[in-house]
Scaffold this motif. Structure first.
Motif, PDB file in Angstrom:
ATOM      1  N   UNK A  72       0.998  -1.107   0.084  1.00 38.27           N
ATOM      2  CA  UNK A  72       0.155  -0.093   0.014  1.00 38.27           C
ATOM      3  C   UNK A  72       0.995   1.169  -0.055  1.00 38.27           C
ATOM      4  N   UNK A  73       2.022   1.172   0.708  1.00 40.11           N
ATOM      5  CA  UNK A  73       2.836   2.391   0.736  1.00 40.11           C
ATOM      6  C   UNK A  73       3.357   2.627  -0.721  1.00 40.11           C
ATOM      7  N   UNK A  74       3.732   1.496  -1.189  1.00 41.90           N
ATOM      8  CA  UNK A  74       4.302   1.511  -2.522  1.00 41.90           C
ATOM      9  C   UNK A  74       3.483   2.182  -3.583  1.00 41.90           C
ATOM     10  N   UNK A  75       2.160   1.836  -3.461  1.00 42.41           N
ATOM     11  CA  UNK A  75       1.176   2.264  -4.352  1.00 42.41           C
ATOM     12  C   UNK A  75       0.874   3.789  -4.038  1.00 42.41           C
ATOM     13  N   UNK A  76       0.725   4.263  -2.825  1.00 44.52           N
ATOM     14  CA  UNK A  76       0.422   5.707  -2.447  1.00 44.52           C
ATOM     15  C   UNK A  76       1.653   6.297  -2.827  1.00 44.52           C
ATOM     16  N   UNK A  77       2.839   6.004  -2.669  1.00 44.32           N
ATOM     17  CA  UNK A  77       4.031   6.799  -2.905  1.00 44.32           C
ATOM     18  C   UNK A  77       3.808   6.888  -4.451  1.00 44.32           C
ATOM     19  N   UNK A  78       3.638   5.714  -5.150  1.00 45.91           N
ATOM     20  CA  UNK A  78       3.345   6.060  -6.706  1.00 45.91           C
ATOM     21  C   UNK A  78       2.701   7.035  -7.197  1.00 45.91           C
ATOM     22  N   UNK A  79       1.384   7.079  -6.409  1.00 45.66           N
ATOM     23  CA  UNK A  79       0.302   8.284  -6.814  1.00 45.66           C
ATOM     24  C   UNK A  79       0.986   9.431  -6.356  1.00 45.66           C
ATOM     25  N   UNK A  80       1.547   9.650  -5.255  1.00 46.46           N
ATOM     26  CA  UNK A  80       2.151  10.950  -4.907  1.00 46.46           C
ATOM     27  C   UNK A  80       3.176  11.475  -6.004  1.00 46.46           C
ATOM     28  N   UNK A  81       3.728  10.487  -6.679  1.00 43.40           N
ATOM     29  CA  UNK A  81       4.872  10.747  -7.576  1.00 43.40           C
ATOM     30  C   UNK A  81       4.261  11.398  -8.952  1.00 43.40           C
ATOM     31  N   UNK A  82       3.055  11.044  -9.075  1.00 41.27           N
ATOM     32  CA  UNK A  82       2.558  11.308 -10.466  1.00 41.27           C
ATOM     33  C   UNK A  82       2.774  12.881 -10.770  1.00 41.27           C
ATOM     34  N   UNK A  83       2.997  13.063 -12.067  1.00 39.87           N
ATOM     35  CA  UNK A  83       3.302  14.328 -12.341  1.00 39.87           C
ATOM     36  C   UNK A  83       4.647  14.507 -12.677  1.00 39.87           C
ATOM     37  N   UNK A  84       5.593  13.898 -11.781  1.00 41.42           N
ATOM     38  CA  UNK A  84       6.897  13.647 -12.108  1.00 41.42           C
ATOM     39  C   UNK A  84       7.175  13.192 -13.727  1.00 41.42           C
ATOM     40  N   UNK A  85       7.752  14.048 -14.495  1.00 37.38           N
ATOM     41  CA  UNK A  85       7.772  13.443 -15.845  1.00 37.38           C
ATOM     42  C   UNK A  85       8.689  14.285 -16.565  1.00 37.38           C
ATOM     43  N   UNK A  86       9.693  13.486 -17.269  1.00 48.70           N
ATOM     44  CA  UNK A  86      10.647  14.353 -18.013  1.00 48.70           C
ATOM     45  C   UNK A  86      10.128  14.337 -19.475  1.00 48.70           C
ATOM     46  N   UNK A  87      10.090  15.575 -19.933  1.00 48.43           N
ATOM     47  CA  UNK A  87       9.741  15.668 -21.480  1.00 48.43           C
ATOM     48  C   UNK A  87      10.730  16.562 -21.994  1.00 48.43           C
ATOM     49  N   UNK A  88      11.755  15.819 -22.880  1.00 46.49           N
ATOM     50  CA  UNK A  88      12.839  16.411 -23.305  1.00 46.49           C
ATOM     51  C   UNK A  88      12.580  17.396 -24.251  1.00 46.49           C
ATOM     52  N   UNK A  89      11.596  17.467 -25.001  1.00 49.21           N
ATOM     53  CA  UNK A  89      11.209  18.780 -25.889  1.00 49.21           C
ATOM     54  C   UNK A  89      11.014  19.994 -25.228  1.00 49.21           C
ATOM     55  N   UNK A  90      10.316  19.691 -24.090  1.00 48.66           N
ATOM     56  CA  UNK A  90       9.897  20.843 -23.133  1.00 48.66           C
ATOM     57  C   UNK A  90      10.921  21.118 -22.212  1.00 48.66           C
ATOM     58  N   UNK A  91      11.631  20.234 -21.989  1.00 48.98           N
ATOM     59  CA  UNK A  91      12.537  20.525 -20.609  1.00 48.98           C
ATOM     60  C   UNK A  91      12.126  20.406 -19.344  1.00 48.98           C
ATOM     61  N   UNK A  92      10.695  20.123 -19.383  1.00 50.69           N
ATOM     62  CA  UNK A  92      10.085  19.958 -18.276  1.00 50.69           C
ATOM     63  C   UNK A  92      10.171  18.822 -17.367  1.00 50.69           C
ATOM     64  N   UNK A  93       9.882  18.747 -16.163  1.00 53.00           N
ATOM     65  CA  UNK A  93       9.932  17.562 -15.216  1.00 53.00           C
ATOM     66  C   UNK A  93       8.603  17.383 -14.412  1.00 53.00           C
ATOM     67  N   UNK A 151      -2.265  12.284  -9.939  1.00 53.33           N
ATOM     68  CA  UNK A 151      -3.377  11.710  -9.432  1.00 53.33           C
ATOM     69  C   UNK A 151      -4.020  12.747  -8.210  1.00 53.33           C
ATOM     70  N   UNK A 152      -5.499  12.825  -8.528  1.00 58.23           N
ATOM     71  CA  UNK A 152      -5.839  13.829  -7.439  1.00 58.23           C
ATOM     72  C   UNK A 152      -6.019  13.330  -6.022  1.00 58.23           C
ATOM     73  N   UNK A 153      -6.169  14.112  -5.188  1.00 56.66           N
ATOM     74  CA  UNK A 153      -6.164  13.626  -3.658  1.00 56.66           C
ATOM     75  C   UNK A 153      -4.996  13.483  -2.940  1.00 56.66           C
ATOM     76  N   UNK A 154      -4.978  13.437  -1.649  1.00 52.02           N
ATOM     77  CA  UNK A 154      -3.855  13.265  -0.858  1.00 52.02           C
ATOM     78  C   UNK A 154      -3.383  11.847  -0.580  1.00 52.02           C
ATOM     79  N   UNK A 155      -2.053  11.654  -0.314  1.00 55.47           N
ATOM     80  CA  UNK A 155      -1.631  10.220  -0.276  1.00 55.47           C
ATOM     81  C   UNK A 155      -1.066   9.851   1.047  1.00 55.47           C
ATOM     82  N   UNK A 156      -1.300   8.653   1.629  1.00 62.19           N
ATOM     83  CA  UNK A 156      -0.703   8.455   2.833  1.00 62.19           C
ATOM     84  C   UNK A 156       0.586   7.376   2.603  1.00 62.19           C
ATOM     85  N   UNK A 157       1.822   7.920   3.130  1.00 67.21           N
ATOM     86  CA  UNK A 157       2.992   7.167   2.895  1.00 67.21           C
ATOM     87  C   UNK A 157       3.491   6.843   4.213  1.00 67.21           C
TER      88      UNK A 157
END
Lengths: 498, 409
Positions: free
Chosen positions: A251-272, A279-285
């Motif tokens: 469950x911690x793995x899953x929750x942390x994975x949901x918390x990490x959503x949004x982190x994404x490297x897009x090389x063409x945009x330089x964004x991370x 994932x909307x909502x709070x996560x409990x780790x």
């Protein structure tokens, strides 16, 4: 003195008395070990062999633990002198690759043949640059005054293993280490954890780029064809922080994975960071709530909490002790290191200080079998590989002298098999293939060293210090030629197990 | 100084045990325990994504030639396999094996990996034998899992050959690694001195002994009489791998081990990632694969070949249509190559899905109609009698092997 006139000539004084009292080589004087009762509590030779990249005929060994630790804080002279590209300037190569490939695949306008040729040039140039960075890394190890710093960079680069999957990006590990690891080895663990975990190369390597919150805006729009990817979250918990036996659940793995959503490297945009896949909502780790809508800050907060967890402290202390001292480290040393970690909130230099101040760190019967990269690096340092020569080598020659031999020895440069990095156990490295490959490389050294191939009788002291085993002294003397004599010294258990 | 060693004393000791290199403890062959099986299995990983449609061309499919205007080549009776499929010209030397029933193919197969089409993930999954890497838990290879817990399995039972360690054989079961382009060549004096210095660490000495023994089995003698000879021997090994004959040495070394105590050999062949000018770039890897199979056959001898199954697999197939640079891109369904005297060859196995666009995976790739893991599982079942339950639960967790394809004799 010009480099060409130097030779690895050692004078050994008084060595029969107390082991040795002073040991000098062309200006580099090595002090005696420091004893406390019957324990050695510091030994300059071991400071180089066990905690650095071995002895150098050019550079004096550190005189104290204080000097070793101070070397972590000072200016990074080796990074200045032998630069390696940072990821900041490497990233655009990957963006360029993507742009060119869109043309060659007919997904963007452009001259297909020209793009195909440019793509090949880009890959080839990056490959050549990566070989140059390998050479730079080796030269840093040959010339550093603080071998401990270079060893720590390698240790932490391995702890936070990240590598590219695909042409061009598969050469990015050196730049990643330069940027995310190297500046932090003497600092706080949590800063390095954050730098590595949210680094573009890590997001790419552990599939965070593919992770999409199942209820994110993107998933709603696209019908959720791809979902959450737990890879990065799991490795952060299992490998980077708490350890495989740590107190976390699926469950911690899953929750942390949901918390990490949004982190994404897009090389063409330089964004991370991309809001659309969060994932909307709070996560409990591990019982603590992060968010909702915390963005990158909430992710950093969770990583800091993980860094300060007692299981992380113990995991890091244990791994450092295993790596530097022994496969079966003294539990007392690990306990003291863990305490120092927790007392200081993960100040790594404080942890190293406890490690180096413990008598078992200097025990003669401790030590590890060198990994191939350490074996090669410490050989180059003992031989005092001339910098000007190596800097003039074409990439193919770096491949011949370093890259391919390391591959045969079982350590492909910066490419361990998985995110858990290279094996720590000696047994993984004492293999017939590995030993034979070391021997083969050692016997081929005249091709690299030319007329600078040392006299094996002198090389014994250059490589092993003032108290070499008698059998090795004999072998170096009895060898038929320099080639075999030097190889015998390098293959000796005394050189390989430190 | 407890060890009063002198050159004279050392040489006299050398004389006492005889001056021939064979008497040196470092090159005394070791004896191994009995092996658990008599059959042999060779697993070859084709890294880069073999284009199965080019290697075994579906001439009987009307959509084939139009999808590949530059690559389809000419239908040739000399390369005809079964009236429907034909062999790539570079594999012509294998027609003899095909006619003898010692070569077969499985078409339109893949592992469960889908969509991302990354070499690295694809190869990791192929070797881990897992369905997905998303959970990041499988750290050993399926071939190693097969060996775990089998009585009589020793390091010498399995050889991973080549420069790189393979995930396929990584894990708790002991496995030997060897790369024939690694060679130790030194003078007899050097060998004796090596033996002397190794006395300081018995564990290292034991491994060095094995290293010297293996180095002596892969072509060149360990002990050279002169320095010139030594340089020449070492140069040969390097030159062989540089000139692209490294695969011969790998196959010959595998055969040598399989002829004695080894029962499993595995290695990789590269060069399959043919994005451009495939007519040229695919020729060499196919020739190498062909040569490897022929070298293996010759090297093990008729009797062992009769007990041998060779399985060659790749991480994914390639796109059905050729791309703008006369190559093919990463796809899905692909080809598996089977060879050996233990297989029922002369047949293209598998279910052909067809190449019309509606039949393709994602409208671009050959639709996989079988799982390479199932074929590998049947090969292990046929060669070593591994139970179906172990194959489906431990070696390939979650696999359904389906019906016995009867591809083994």
């Amino acid at each position: 003195m010009a480099e060409g006139e130097r030779s690895a000539l050692f004078v050994i004084k008084n060595r029969r008395k107390l082991g040795y009292s002073a040991y000098e080589c062309r200006g580099a004087v090595i002090a005696a070990p420091v004893l406390q009762g019957s324990f050695t509590v510091f030994d300059p030779v071991m400071a180089e062999t066990r905690f650095g990249y071995g002895l150098s005929p050019r550079i004096a060994a550190p005189e104290s633990i204080g000097v070793m630790l101070a070397g972590l804080k000072g200016r990074d002279a080796m990074a200045d002198r032998f630069p390696i590209e940072t990821f900041e300037s490497f990233g655009p190569r990957e963006a360029e690759r993507i742009r060119l490939r869109r043309i060659t695949r007919g997904r963007a306008e452009g001259d297909v043949e020209a793009a195909d040729a440019a793509l090949r040039d880009l890959k080839e140039q990056t490959r050549r640059d990566a070989l140059k960075w390998l050479r730079q890394d080796m030269l840093r190890r040959v010339r550093t005054q603080t071998g401990f710093r270079e060893r720590l960079v390698a240790f932490w680069a391995d702890h936070f293993t990240a590598m590219g999957k695909g042409a061009v990006i598969n050469m990015a590990t050196g730049p990643y280490v330069e940027e995310a690891i190297r500046p932090h080895v003497g600092g706080r663990f949590e800063d390095m954890l954050i730098a590595a975990s949210v680094h573009p190369l890590m997001l790419h390597y552990l599939d965070q780029n593919a992770s999409i919150g199942p209820n994110s805006r993107r998933a709603q729009k696209k019908g959720g064809a791809r979902g959450l990817n737990e890879n990065l979250a799991r490795e952060i918990l299992e490998l980077h922080t708490l350890g495989v036996d740590g107190p976390y659940t699926q469950t911690d793995v899953r929750q942390l994975a949901e918390l990490l959503t949004g982190l994404k490297w897009a090389p063409l945009k330089g964004a991370v960071f991309l809001e659309g896949v969060v994932e909307p909502g709070a996560e409990e780790v591990l019982g603590k709530t992060y968010g909702p809508d915390g963005g990158v800050e909430a992710i950093h907060a969770a990583l800091r909490d993980l860094a300060r967890h007692p299981a992380t402290a113990r995991h890091i202390a244990w791994k450092l002790a295993v790596h530097f001292v022994s496969d079966t480290p003294d539990p007392d040393m690990v306990t003291l290191m863990t305490r120092a970690y927790l007392d200081t909130g993960g100040d790594l230099t404080a942890v190293y200080k406890v490690l180096l101040s413990h008598p078992s760190a200097w025990a003669a019967d401790a030590g590890n079998f060198k990994r191939p990269i350490t074996f090669v690096s410490s050989t180059l340092r003992a031989l005092d590989l001339p910098v000007r020569w190596a800097e003039a080598w074409k990439p193919a020659r770096v491949g011949r002298h370093f890259f391919r031999p390391l591959l045969r020895m079982g350590q492909r440069w910066q490419r361990p098999a998985g995110p858990d990095g290279w094996a720590e156990e000696d047994a993984a490295w004492i293999t017939p293939q590995g030993m034979a490959a070391r021997m083969q490389w050692a016997l081929g050294l005249p091709e690299m060293m030319g007329d600078r191939m040392p006299d094996p009788r002198e090389f014994v002291a250059a490589a092993l210090g003032p108290t070499p085993p008698q059998r090795v002294v004999f072998a170096a003397e009895a060898a038929e030629n320099r080639r075999e004599g030097v190889a015998l010294v390098l293959m000796s258990p005394a050189f390989q197990k430190v | 100084m407890t060890h009063e060693l002198t050159r004279r004393g050392f040489l006299m000791r050398g004389a006492a045990i005889g001056c021939s290199a064979a008497a040196s403890p470092l090159i005394t062959p070791m004896s191994f325990a009995a092996t658990p099986w008599d059959n042999r299995l060779v697993v070859i990983i084709l890294r880069g994504g073999l284009d199965g449609l080019d290697a075994v061309r579906p001439w009987g499919d009307a959509a084939f030639a139009s999808a590949r205007p530059n690559l389809a080549g000419q239908k040739a009776s000399a390369l005809d396999l079964d009236g429907y499929f034909g062999l790539h010209p570079a594999m012509k030397p294998l027609m003899g094996l095909w006619n003898k029933g010692e070569l077969a193919f499985v078409h339109a197969v893949s592992q469960p990996y889908r969509d991302k089409r990354s070499h690295f993930d694809g190869q990791d999954l192929l070797e881990a034998g897992a369905v997905s890497l998303a959970s990041g838990t499988q750290r050993d290879g399926w071939l190693n899992r097969m060996l775990q817990g089998i009585p009589g399995v020793e390091a010498q039972t399995t050889f991973t050959i080549g420069q790189e360690n393979m995930l396929l054989t990584s894990g708790d079961a002991p496995v030997s690694n060897w790369s024939p382009d690694v060679d130790v060549t030194l003078s007899e004096q050097g060998l004796r001195l090596l033996e002397l210095t190794m006395q300081d660490d018995p564990a290292m000495a034991a491994v060095m002994r094995e290293a010297v023994m293996l180095a002596g089995q892969d072509g060149d003698a360990v002990v050279a009489e002169s320095e010139a000879q030594m340089m020449e021997a070492m140069g040969n090994d390097m030159a062989a791998s540089r000139k692209g004959k490294g695969h011969h040495r790998i196959a010959d070394f595998a055969a040598e081990q399989l002829r004695s105590d080894a029962r499993i050999a595995t290695f990789s062949l590269g060069g399959w990632d043919t994005h451009a000018r495939q007519e040229i770039t695919l020729k060499r890897p196919l020739e190498q694969l062909s040569e490897v199979l022929l070298h293996l056959r010759k090297g093990v001898g008729a009797s062992v070949w009769g007990k041998t199954t060779v399985v060659a697999m790749t991480e994914f197939g390639r796109t059905v249509r050729e791309n703008g640079t006369k190559g093919t891109d990463h796809g899905t369904g692909g080809l598996m190559v089977l060879s050996g005297g233990a297989i029922r060859g002369g047949k293209v196995y598998g279910q052909w899905p067809g190449l019309e666009e509606a039949a393709l995976y994602d409208r671009r790739d050959l639709m996989p109609t079988g799982d390479v893991r199932a074929w590998a599982a049947w090969a292990m079942r046929g060669s070593f009698g591994i139970s179906r339950a172990r194959l489906e639960e431990v070696i390939f967790p979650g696999l359904d092997m389906g019906n016995n394809p009867h591809m083994m004799l």
